[in-house]
Motif scaffolding. Structure first.
Motif, PDB file in Angstrom:
ATOM      1  N   GLU A 187      25.835  52.779  51.245  1.00  0.00           N
ATOM      2  CA  GLU A 187      24.895  53.869  51.445  1.00  0.00           C
ATOM      3  C   GLU A 187      24.430  54.415  50.108  1.00  0.00           C
ATOM      4  OE1 GLU A 187      26.414  57.696  52.933  1.00  0.00           O
ATOM      5  OE2 GLU A 187      28.411  56.858  52.748  1.00  0.00           O
ATOM      6  N   CYS A 188      23.234  55.015  50.146  1.00  0.00           N
ATOM      7  CA  CYS A 188      22.648  55.546  48.928  1.00  0.00           C
ATOM      8  C   CYS A 188      22.606  57.064  49.017  1.00  0.00           C
ATOM      9  CB  CYS A 188      21.237  54.988  48.758  1.00  0.00           C
ATOM     10  SG  CYS A 188      20.317  55.761  47.421  1.00  0.00           S
ATOM     11  N   GLU A 189      23.184  57.723  48.018  1.00  0.00           N
ATOM     12  CA  GLU A 189      23.206  59.184  48.001  1.00  0.00           C
ATOM     13  C   GLU A 189      21.816  59.756  47.781  1.00  0.00           C
ATOM     14  OE1 GLU A 189      25.952  60.206  44.867  1.00  0.00           O
ATOM     15  OE2 GLU A 189      27.314  61.068  46.340  1.00  0.00           O
ATOM     16  N   LYS A 190      21.015  59.005  47.051  1.00  0.00           N
ATOM     17  CA  LYS A 190      19.693  59.489  46.662  1.00  0.00           C
ATOM     18  C   LYS A 190      18.731  59.513  47.847  1.00  0.00           C
ATOM     19  CE  LYS A 190      17.125  60.187  42.755  1.00  0.00           C
ATOM     20  NZ  LYS A 190      16.905  59.268  41.647  1.00  0.00           N
ATOM     21  N   CYS A 191      18.614  58.388  48.558  1.00  0.00           N
ATOM     22  CA  CYS A 191      17.633  58.347  49.645  1.00  0.00           C
ATOM     23  C   CYS A 191      18.320  58.357  51.007  1.00  0.00           C
ATOM     24  CB  CYS A 191      16.720  57.120  49.516  1.00  0.00           C
ATOM     25  SG  CYS A 191      17.535  55.550  49.840  1.00  0.00           S
ATOM     26  N   SER A 192      19.634  58.539  51.018  1.00  0.00           N
ATOM     27  CA  SER A 192      20.493  58.556  52.206  1.00  0.00           C
ATOM     28  C   SER A 192      20.289  57.406  53.188  1.00  0.00           C
ATOM     29  CB  SER A 192      20.487  59.886  52.965  1.00  0.00           C
ATOM     30  OG  SER A 192      19.469  60.722  52.616  1.00  0.00           O
ATOM     31  N   SER A 193      19.908  56.245  52.687  1.00  0.00           N
ATOM     32  CA  SER A 193      19.822  55.128  53.632  1.00  0.00           C
ATOM     33  C   SER A 193      21.147  54.364  53.676  1.00  0.00           C
ATOM     34  CB  SER A 193      18.663  54.200  53.272  1.00  0.00           C
ATOM     35  OG  SER A 193      18.707  53.865  51.920  1.00  0.00           O
ATOM     36  N   HIS A 194      21.375  53.719  54.805  1.00  0.00           N
ATOM     37  CA  HIS A 194      22.564  52.888  55.005  1.00  0.00           C
ATOM     38  C   HIS A 194      22.135  51.435  55.052  1.00  0.00           C
ATOM     39  CE1 HIS A 194      25.528  56.043  56.173  1.00  0.00           C
ATOM     40  NE2 HIS A 194      24.400  56.720  56.226  1.00  0.00           N
ATOM     41  N   THR A 203      22.545  48.878  42.792  1.00  0.00           N
ATOM     42  CA  THR A 203      21.212  49.448  42.939  1.00  0.00           C
ATOM     43  C   THR A 203      20.819  49.450  44.415  1.00  0.00           C
ATOM     44  OG1 THR A 203      20.643  48.587  40.764  1.00  0.00           O
ATOM     45  CG2 THR A 203      18.812  49.237  42.175  1.00  0.00           C
ATOM     46  N   CYS A 204      20.316  50.609  44.847  1.00  0.00           N
ATOM     47  CA  CYS A 204      19.933  50.773  46.250  1.00  0.00           C
ATOM     48  C   CYS A 204      18.781  49.833  46.591  1.00  0.00           C
ATOM     49  CB  CYS A 204      19.527  52.219  46.503  1.00  0.00           C
ATOM     50  SG  CYS A 204      18.721  52.486  48.088  1.00  0.00           S
ATOM     51  N   PRO A 205      18.892  49.042  47.666  1.00  0.00           N
ATOM     52  CA  PRO A 205      17.819  48.115  48.023  1.00  0.00           C
ATOM     53  C   PRO A 205      16.584  48.844  48.550  1.00  0.00           C
ATOM     54  CG  PRO A 205      19.554  48.068  49.692  1.00  0.00           C
ATOM     55  CD  PRO A 205      20.037  48.956  48.588  1.00  0.00           C
ATOM     56  N   ARG A 206      16.680  50.144  48.790  1.00  0.00           N
ATOM     57  CA  ARG A 206      15.543  50.888  49.337  1.00  0.00           C
ATOM     58  C   ARG A 206      14.784  51.638  48.259  1.00  0.00           C
ATOM     59  NH1 ARG A 206      17.905  50.680  54.420  1.00  0.00           N
ATOM     60  NH2 ARG A 206      18.336  48.465  54.340  1.00  0.00           N
ATOM     61  N   CYS A 207      15.509  52.412  47.443  1.00  0.00           N
ATOM     62  CA  CYS A 207      14.810  53.294  46.509  1.00  0.00           C
ATOM     63  C   CYS A 207      15.037  52.913  45.055  1.00  0.00           C
ATOM     64  CB  CYS A 207      15.226  54.743  46.734  1.00  0.00           C
ATOM     65  SG  CYS A 207      16.872  55.128  46.127  1.00  0.00           S
ATOM     66  N   GLY A 208      15.921  51.948  44.801  1.00  0.00           N
ATOM     67  CA  GLY A 208      16.122  51.529  43.427  1.00  0.00           C
ATOM     68  C   GLY A 208      17.101  52.397  42.646  1.00  0.00           C
ATOM     69  N   TYR A 209      17.721  53.378  43.301  1.00  0.00           N
ATOM     70  CA  TYR A 209      18.709  54.232  42.636  1.00  0.00           C
ATOM     71  C   TYR A 209      19.864  53.360  42.144  1.00  0.00           C
ATOM     72  CZ  TYR A 209      22.251  57.963  42.203  1.00  0.00           C
ATOM     73  OH  TYR A 209      23.220  58.819  41.764  1.00  0.00           O
ATOM     74  N   GLU A 210      20.232  53.526  40.874  1.00  0.00           N
ATOM     75  CA  GLU A 210      21.158  52.568  40.265  1.00  0.00           C
ATOM     76  C   GLU A 210      22.633  52.861  40.492  1.00  0.00           C
ATOM     77  OE1 GLU A 210      19.943  52.091  36.226  1.00  0.00           O
ATOM     78  OE2 GLU A 210      18.159  50.927  36.788  1.00  0.00           O
TER      79      GLU A 210
END
Ligand SMILES: [Zn+2]
Length: 678
Positions: free
Chosen positions: A157-164, A144-151
């Motif tokens: 890196e998160c594809e959803k919110c593009s954060s690293h 789960t992305c620590p920024r947006c919660g995308y699972e």
């Protein structure tokens, strides 16, 4: 003209999928045109390439298909080799990095660096799957992305919110192999100190550029790497599939692909030497300072060929008696797109090479791509342009001239080269063009201005067609047969010149032209000389290019998916879709830090009708007290998520400034809490 010794390489295609037209335009067709031209010129040249067969993506494909990685690389190696054959690539060898000769070569380089004390050992924390008993490369971990919660976020890196983020920040990490929760375990890796070679690299590139004129796109990328400062780079990783690290106690470790793949050029040349039964032949190219080494690549490969590979060769040369040469030029192309969009296998956008060449001959494709190479900026392949280049240029200009000339020679001169009579100024001009064009084209090809060279090739065909029209042989054949004979004689010599200069781009049609002329390829600089003697017997004419009907092209266009999203560009949505997002003005009434989550803040917001808790990734940019009292915009109907065990019911709107800092979107005091934002 002095003969050169030349070594040419094209980036090794990755054996994890079929190549498409974009690949051909990048590192392959330009190199092939250059190589074929140099061969005609009589230079001593070898051209090596092969499949890059290691790395994580191949193991993931194998995992998905429940087969061994070997099955995957065998499949795509054979497939891409066949595609290159059909396309007419003139490699001396198409090797593969899974061969023992490559493993030995790469290990020898590593060992030399290790023995010289160049490599640094560093310990790092990495996810380890206890069930599978292996370290997990980044792409094998999901959470789960620590920024947006995308699972379904990746480990870093998160594809959803593009954060690293650091893999250690990932919430609920899961191994993609077993589904188990991996543990962080210490592992050690070897690093190549690229920074140590920065000064040398800057001087090397500067010198090469001054002497040989490197392309701007290559220089720009190198400068940007130098400005950031070159850093240590890991040359090993924990994986089973690859070239084993040649040290004791290094089970489960292989050489990183970036490190070994570039050495594949050397291994491929060694394989060629073995095949030719001249085991030392490779040294004759790689270790002779008189060799000119040209590395053709696409723009995504610049750093590996202009920075890392030369640094590795330098590190070798510093500690060994036998010394390698460095790339003299690295002509990198930009990208080719397809009908205005990026190629995408998953979205069905584009076409594989084999599929294309099963429908159309290679020459029109080679010519279309060559006339529109992405030399300085991205370009596009359009089906309509392909049809136009084939019909209006290859068939109507070049094909038509050759066909008219041969029809006359067979119908009126018994299929023999007629006698050349008195020359008029118009004849001398045509003969002069036959001398001048090969020189002009040669100068462009030497500078890798291949697109311009192709334009000049067709200009010679245009000049030839005009000569034929202006001398009106269909009239002189009745009024002055000797005059007609002179026109046809000069036209046949011109066909010879055209076959020669077009050979690098359309080798299959050029071979037909040589056969029709009943003549051999000659060397480039005598291409323009009149070499067909009077009375020389010609062969039967063949059709060089068939026209492509509108219907055929329309069928191809109709095959493309109708609605397409382009990566990077937001998808279009309707007003109704937008209005489903419930944006509200809210006031932040409380804010606090979350233990162990250094990027997150826990906010309490007042929406007028209710109060809610939102977990927001803004801790790096705001302290809690900065936020209290601010009127902000929140997405009120976002599905609730849990972050660090805390419920988050909504999302704060924020924008990023040029320094990468997040700024929350604020609303002025005249707007009431709970007001809808639209
Ligand atoms: Zn995210």
């Amino acid at each position: 003209m002095e003969k050169e010794k030349v070594l040419v390489t094209s980036a090794l295609p990755y054996a994890n999928g079929p190549i498409h037209l974009g690949h051909l335009s990048g590192a392959y067709l330009p190199a092939d045109i250059y190589v074929r031209y140099k061969r005609l010129k009589g230079d001593d040249i070898i051209y090596v390439c092969g499949s890059d067969e290691h790395g994580v993506p191949i193991t993931i494909t194998a995992e998905k298909e429940k087969v061994e990685p070997k099955v995957i690389i065998d499949r795509y190696h054979e497939m891409n080799k066949k595609a290159f054959d059909m396309f007419g690539m003139d490699f001396d060898i198409y090797s593969r990095t899974s061969l023992p000769v490559h493993h030995e070569t790469a290990q020898t380089f590593f060992k030399s660096f290790y023995d010289q004390g160049i490599l640094k050992e560093k310990k790092t924390l990495q996810f380890y799957d206890e069930k599978a008993k292996m370290f997990l490369p980044d792409r094998y971990v999901e959470g789960t992305c620590p920024r947006c919660g995308y699972e379904e976020a990746r480990s870093d890196e998160c594809e959803k919110c593009s954060s690293h983020y650091e893999p250690t920040e990932l919430i609920n990490p899961k191994s993609k192999i077993t589904g188990e929760t991996p543990v962080l375990r210490e592992t050690s890796h070897w690093f190549f100190p690229l920074g140590k070679y920065q000064e040398w690299l800057e001087n090397y590139i500067d010198e090469m550029n001054k002497k040989y004129g490197w392309k701007d796109n290559v220089l720009q990328q190198c400068r940007s790497w130098f400005n950031d400062g070159l850093k240590d780079r890991a040359v090993t990783r924990d994986l089973d599939w690859g070239v084993k690290v040649p040290l004791e106690n290094s089970e489960g470790k292989v050489l990183y692909v970036w490190f070994e793949a570039v050495l594949g050029y050397i291994s491929a040349t060694k394989e060629l030497s073995a095949k030719k039964n001249q085991p030392e032949l490779w040294r004759n190219y790689w270790q002779d300072p008189g060799t000119k080494y040209i590395a053709f690549i696409g723009k995504d490969n610049i750093v590996f060929h202009a920075i890392m590979f030369p640094a590795m060769l330098k590190a070798w040369n510093d500690g060994n008696e036998d010394k390698y040469i460095y790339p003299q030029n690295v002509p990198a192309n930009e990208f080719l797109n397809f009908e205005g969009k990026k190629f995408s296998k998953s979205r069905g956008w584009g076409i594989d090479v084999i599929e294309f060449l099963e429908m159309f001959p290679a020459d029109p494709l080679r010519y279309t791509l060559a006339a529109n190479l992405p030399e300085n900026k991205d370009t596009d392949f359009y089906w309509k342009e392909f049809q136009a280049r084939n019909n209006n240029e290859l068939a109507d200009i070049l094909g038509n001239f050759v066909n008219r000339t041969f029809t006359f020679a067979h119908k009126h001169f018994e299929g023999k080269v007629p006698k050349r009579g008195e020359l008029l100024p118009i004849d001398n001009e045509m003969l002069k063009a036959n001398k001048e064009f090969p020189e002009k084209i040669s100068a462009l090809l030497e500078k890798f201005k291949i697109k311009d060279a192709v334009l000049e090739m067709m200009n010679l065909a245009r000049t030839a067609n005009k000569y034929f029209n202006d001398t009106e042989p269909w009239k002189t054949v009745k009024s002055d047969k000797e005059r007609c004979g002179t026109t046809i004689n000069i036209s046949l010599q011109t066909v010879y010149t055209l076959a020669e200069v077009f050979y690098p781009v359309i080798p299959f049609a050029a071979a037909k032209m040589f056969k029709m002329l009943n003549a051999e390829k000659t060397d480039w600089f005598s291409a323009g000389e009149a070499k067909l003697p009077e009375g020389h017997r010609l062969n039967k004419a063949e059709i060089l290019f068939r026209k492509i009907e509108d219907k055929v092209i329309e069928e191809q266009i109709a095959k493309l998916p109708a609605t397409e999203e382009e990566p990077g560009k937001p998808k279009e949505i309707t007003y109704e879709e937008f209005s489903e997002i419930d944006l509200r003005v809210a006031k932040i009434i409380d804010a606090g830090k979350i233990p162990k989550a250094e990027k997150l803040l826990k906010l309490q917001v007042d929406l007028g009708s209710e109060k809610r808790q939102i977990i927001a990734g803004v801790a790096k940019f705001y302290s809690p007290e900065d936020l209290i009292g601010k009127k902000v915009v929140v997405v009120a109907n976002l599905r609730p998520a849990k972050l660090f065990g805390l419920k988050s019911e909504g999302m704060l709107l924020a924008s990023e400034n040029k320094d990468g800092q997040l700024k929350v979107v604020e609303v002025d005091d005249s707007v009431e809490i709970g007001a809808k934002v639209k």
